[in-house]
Motif scaffolding. Structure first.
Motif, short mmCIF file in Angstrom:
data_model
loop_
_atom_site.label_atom_id
_atom_site.label_comp_id
_atom_site.label_asym_id
_atom_site.label_seq_id
_atom_site.Cartn_x
_atom_site.Cartn_y
_atom_site.Cartn_z
N GLY A 60 0.79 -1.23 0.00
CA GLY A 60 0.00 0.00 0.00
C GLY A 60 0.82 1.28 0.00
O GLY A 60 0.30 2.36 0.24
N LEU A 61 2.12 1.17 -0.28
CA LEU A 61 2.98 2.35 -0.23
C LEU A 61 3.19 3.01 -1.58
O LEU A 61 3.68 4.12 -1.67
CB LEU A 61 4.36 1.96 0.34
N LEU A 62 2.86 2.30 -2.65
CA LEU A 62 3.15 2.82 -3.99
C LEU A 62 2.01 2.47 -4.94
O LEU A 62 1.77 1.31 -5.25
CB LEU A 62 4.47 2.22 -4.50
N LYS A 63 1.31 3.52 -5.38
CA LYS A 63 0.19 3.30 -6.30
C LYS A 63 0.76 3.03 -7.69
O LYS A 63 1.57 3.80 -8.20
CB LYS A 63 -0.66 4.57 -6.33
N PRO A 64 0.36 1.91 -8.29
CA PRO A 64 0.89 1.60 -9.63
C PRO A 64 0.29 2.53 -10.69
O PRO A 64 -0.76 3.12 -10.47
CB PRO A 64 0.44 0.16 -9.85
N ASP A 65 0.99 2.64 -11.84
CA ASP A 65 0.47 3.45 -12.95
C ASP A 65 -0.84 2.84 -13.45
O ASP A 65 -1.77 3.54 -13.80
CB ASP A 65 1.46 3.47 -14.13
N SER A 66 -0.84 1.51 -13.51
CA SER A 66 -2.06 0.82 -13.92
C SER A 66 -2.06 -0.58 -13.33
O SER A 66 -1.03 -1.05 -12.85
CB SER A 66 -2.14 0.74 -15.45
N GLY A 67 -3.21 -1.22 -13.37
CA GLY A 67 -3.33 -2.56 -12.80
C GLY A 67 -4.05 -2.51 -11.46
O GLY A 67 -4.29 -1.44 -10.91
N VAL A 68 -4.36 -3.69 -10.95
CA VAL A 68 -5.12 -3.78 -9.71
C VAL A 68 -4.35 -4.59 -8.67
O VAL A 68 -3.82 -5.65 -8.97
CB VAL A 68 -6.49 -4.48 -9.96
N ALA A 69 -4.25 -4.06 -7.46
CA ALA A 69 -3.71 -4.81 -6.33
C ALA A 69 -4.87 -5.00 -5.37
O ALA A 69 -5.53 -4.03 -5.01
CB ALA A 69 -2.59 -4.03 -5.67
N ALA A 70 -5.14 -6.24 -4.99
CA ALA A 70 -6.32 -6.48 -4.15
C ALA A 70 -6.02 -7.47 -3.05
O ALA A 70 -5.22 -8.40 -3.21
CB ALA A 70 -7.47 -7.00 -5.00
N ILE A 71 -6.66 -7.27 -1.90
CA ILE A 71 -6.58 -8.22 -0.81
C ILE A 71 -8.00 -8.63 -0.44
O ILE A 71 -8.87 -7.77 -0.25
CB ILE A 71 -5.79 -7.65 0.40
N ASP A 72 -8.25 -9.93 -0.41
CA ASP A 72 -9.58 -10.47 -0.17
C ASP A 72 -10.64 -9.79 -1.05
O ASP A 72 -11.73 -9.45 -0.59
CB ASP A 72 -9.96 -10.35 1.31
N GLY A 73 -10.28 -9.56 -2.30
CA GLY A 73 -11.22 -9.00 -3.26
C GLY A 73 -11.42 -7.49 -3.17
O GLY A 73 -12.14 -6.91 -3.98
N VAL A 74 -10.75 -6.83 -2.21
CA VAL A 74 -10.89 -5.38 -2.08
C VAL A 74 -9.67 -4.71 -2.68
O VAL A 74 -8.54 -5.03 -2.32
CB VAL A 74 -11.01 -4.96 -0.59
N SER A 75 -9.89 -3.79 -3.62
CA SER A 75 -8.78 -3.12 -4.27
C SER A 75 -8.05 -2.21 -3.28
O SER A 75 -8.65 -1.37 -2.62
CB SER A 75 -9.29 -2.31 -5.46
N ILE A 76 -6.73 -2.37 -3.19
CA ILE A 76 -5.94 -1.64 -2.21
C ILE A 76 -5.94 -0.15 -2.49
O ILE A 76 -6.00 0.68 -1.59
CB ILE A 76 -4.49 -2.17 -2.18
N TYR A 77 -5.84 0.21 -3.77
CA TYR A 77 -5.74 1.62 -4.12
C TYR A 77 -7.07 2.20 -4.59
O TYR A 77 -7.15 3.34 -5.01
CB TYR A 77 -4.66 1.80 -5.19
N GLY A 78 -8.12 1.38 -4.52
CA GLY A 78 -9.42 1.82 -5.02
C GLY A 78 -10.12 2.78 -4.07
O GLY A 78 -10.84 3.68 -4.50
N SER A 79 -9.89 2.63 -2.79
CA SER A 79 -10.63 3.45 -1.83
C SER A 79 -9.89 3.48 -0.51
O SER A 79 -8.95 2.72 -0.29
CB SER A 79 -12.00 2.83 -1.58
N ARG A 80 -10.33 4.35 0.36
CA ARG A 80 -9.72 4.40 1.68
C ARG A 80 -9.98 3.08 2.42
O ARG A 80 -9.13 2.60 3.16
CB ARG A 80 -10.29 5.57 2.46
N ALA A 81 -11.14 2.51 2.17
CA ALA A 81 -11.49 1.23 2.81
C ALA A 81 -10.49 0.15 2.39
O ALA A 81 -10.09 -0.67 3.21
CB ALA A 81 -12.90 0.82 2.42
N GLY A 82 -10.08 0.19 1.14
CA GLY A 82 -9.11 -0.79 0.64
C GLY A 82 -7.80 -0.67 1.37
O GLY A 82 -7.21 -1.65 1.81
N ARG A 83 -7.34 0.58 1.51
CA ARG A 83 -6.09 0.83 2.21
C ARG A 83 -6.20 0.33 3.65
O ARG A 83 -5.29 -0.29 4.19
CB ARG A 83 -5.83 2.36 2.17
N ARG A 84 -7.35 0.57 4.27
CA ARG A 84 -7.53 0.16 5.66
C ARG A 84 -7.56 -1.36 5.79
O ARG A 84 -6.95 -1.92 6.68
CB ARG A 84 -8.82 0.79 6.23
#
Ligand SMILES: Nc1ncnc2c1ncn2[C@@H]1O[C@H](COP(=O)(O)OP(=O)(O)O)[C@@H](O)[C@H]1O
Ligand SMILES: [Mg+2]
Length: 265
Positions: A60-84
């Motif tokens: 969660g320290l580096l937002k990629p230019d493109s692509g999706v990083a997800a944990i348990d189906g929640v996108s890490i960079y998609g929302s504050r909830a994802g980061r949390r």
């Protein structure tokens, strides 16, 4: 489950182009993988291949230019909830344990950092002294170590303390970035045995970054070879000897030579 899908990362390069201004240097190209719960994925690549960059995307320290990083189906960079979600579930252990532990902190305070994270998250009040002793025991150190400073520990002991701090957060996933690389071979095996034990005990999921193939075969279920920012091979560890990838082959061959050398002695 932890997942990267088609991740691209580039950095602004130092070189200035007269016409276009700063150019960008791409470091990760279309990187994808999945880690199922309770599994260990090994990421293998030489220095500069983009391993730590990938690790930073994962934690969660580096937002990629493109692509999706997800944990348990929640996108890490998609929302504050994802980061949390991520912060609640993932701990990190870095290579440089000497600088990732504050030299002015005693062991109890280093482990305490992890307990504080858990406390804030779970809104609980753990018995810090008792938890510290039990975490020290978990990583194979007795309670007398709680009062020591980092410089009063060996490399292996300090790395155990950093592992205890990571476990103190009560994570589901632990990311290790070259966490054992600077330990001597004997201590590496001891720490890997500890990691295996913790994985079973707490049902943890691991991402294990290294430039050393031996530790991957010891600890991991799957292995991903990163070569100049590209995934050059990605397969279950048991199939590693069947790889057709040139870079993976080269690493494997160097190990075989090493083993024969050892037997000959
Ligand atoms: N913050 C950054 N700014 C610019 N370039 C970077 C940054 N972080 C890493 N890089 C570059 O990205 C490449 C991959 O680095 P890294 O992910 O640290 O590789 P590894 O961990 O495999 O050794 C290197 O060429 C490095 O110089
Ligand atoms: Mg690195």
């Amino acid at each position: 489950m932890l997942e990267l899908k088609n991740i691209n990362v580039s950095f602004r390069s130092e070189r200035q182009d007269k016409v276009f201004g700063h150019t960008r240097q791409q470091v990760l190209f279309d990187v994808s993988f999945k880690v199922e719960d309770g599994k260990c994925l090994g990421i293998l690549g030489e220095s500069g291949s983009g391993k730590s960059t990938m690790g930073r995307v994962l934690c969660g320290l580096l937002k990629p230019d493109s692509g999706v990083a997800a944990i348990d189906g929640v996108s890490i960079y998609g929302s504050r909830a994802g980061r949390r979600t991520l912060q609640n579930k993932l701990s990190v252990v870095f290579q440089d344990y000497t600088s990732s532990a504050n030299p002015r902190f005693r062991v109890r305070d280093i482990i305490g950092e992890g307990l504080t994270v858990r406390q804030r998250r779970e809104n609980s009040k753990p018995d810090r002294a008792a938890e510290t002793v039990s975490l020290l025991e978990t990583v194979g150190l007795d309670s007398s170590y709680a009062d020591r400073f980092p410089h009063e520990l060996s490399g292996g002991q300090l790395q155990r303390v950093c592992i205890a701090r990571a476990v103190a957060c009560n994570p589901e996933v632990i990311l290790f970035d070259e966490a054992i690389s600077s330990l001597d071979a004997h201590t590496q095996v001891q720490v890997m045995d500890l990691l295996k034990e913790l994985k079973e005990k707490f049902g943890l999921t691991y991402v294990f970054i290294t430039h050393d193939l031996t530790s991957i075969t010891y600890l991991c279920d799957d292995v991903l070879f990163l070569y100049q920012g590209h995934v050059s091979e990605y397969l279950p560890v048991e199939q590693i000897s069947e790889t057709k990838d040139e870079y993976a082959r080269k690493l494997l061959d160097s190990i075989v030579v090493f083993d024969i050398g050892k037997d000959a002695v």
